[in-house]
Design an enzyme around this catalytic site. Structure first.
Site, PDB file in Angstrom:
ATOM      1  CB  VAL A 144      -0.935   0.050   1.231  1.00 41.02           C
ATOM      2  CG1 VAL A 144      -1.783  -1.005   1.255  1.00 41.02           C
ATOM      3  CG2 VAL A 144      -0.368  -0.131   2.585  1.00 41.02           C
ATOM      4  CB  SER A 145       0.582   4.293  -2.077  1.00 40.10           C
ATOM      5  OG  SER A 145       0.668   3.536  -3.030  1.00 40.10           O
ATOM      6  CB  SER A 146      -0.900   6.385   2.148  1.00 42.93           C
ATOM      7  OG  SER A 146      -2.167   6.187   2.084  1.00 42.93           O
TER       8      SER A 146
END
Length: 133
Positions: A20-22
């Site tokens: 996931v990016s964040s």
């Protein structure tokens, strides 16, 4: 990094990568789907797509190459194509590395859902979708 069940046979290894990016995104649904698909080892990270160096992705590819060098059939499993990379260049670079090391790729969801041999018939289709990413 989580270790899961031992391979069903000594000659086939399924490695998984979740990202996931964040911090606001949840990763558990990816993990659950990957575990349900019968992977033997899971690599996961929370890291922006803007970061060029992804340590867990690097570790997953290194493990895949190592298992492959021992003669195992290796498949890298990801939930969907965008977990592997965002841009066409990044996706094509990963596809090239998988092709060069004879590692199969499997997407659980998305337009390319299923298993792909980067050196086989799936190579052109993968390149097309990577270009569209």
């Amino acid at each position: 990094m989580q270790k899961l069940a031992a391979p069903a046979t000594a000659m086939e290894v399924r490695l998984a990568y979740a990202r996931v990016s964040s911090r606001t995104q949840e990763i558990q649904s990816q993990i659950d789907a990957l575990e349900a698909s019968g992977v033997h080892r899971l690599f996961q990270e929370q890291i922006s797509t803007r970061v060029r160096e992804r340590p867990e992705m690097k570790a997953a590819l290194a493990a895949a190459r190592e298992y492959r060098s021992l003669g195992a059939k290796v498949t890298l499993v990801v939930h969907e194509m965008k977990r592997l990379g965002r841009g066409a260049l990044e996706l094509l670079k990963v596809a090239e590395e998988l092709r060069d090391t004879e590692i199969e790729l499997e997407f659980l969801t998305g337009p390319l859902a299923g298993k792909h041999d980067p050196a086989g018939h799936g190579a052109a289709l993968f390149a097309f979708f990577a270009a569209m990413a």
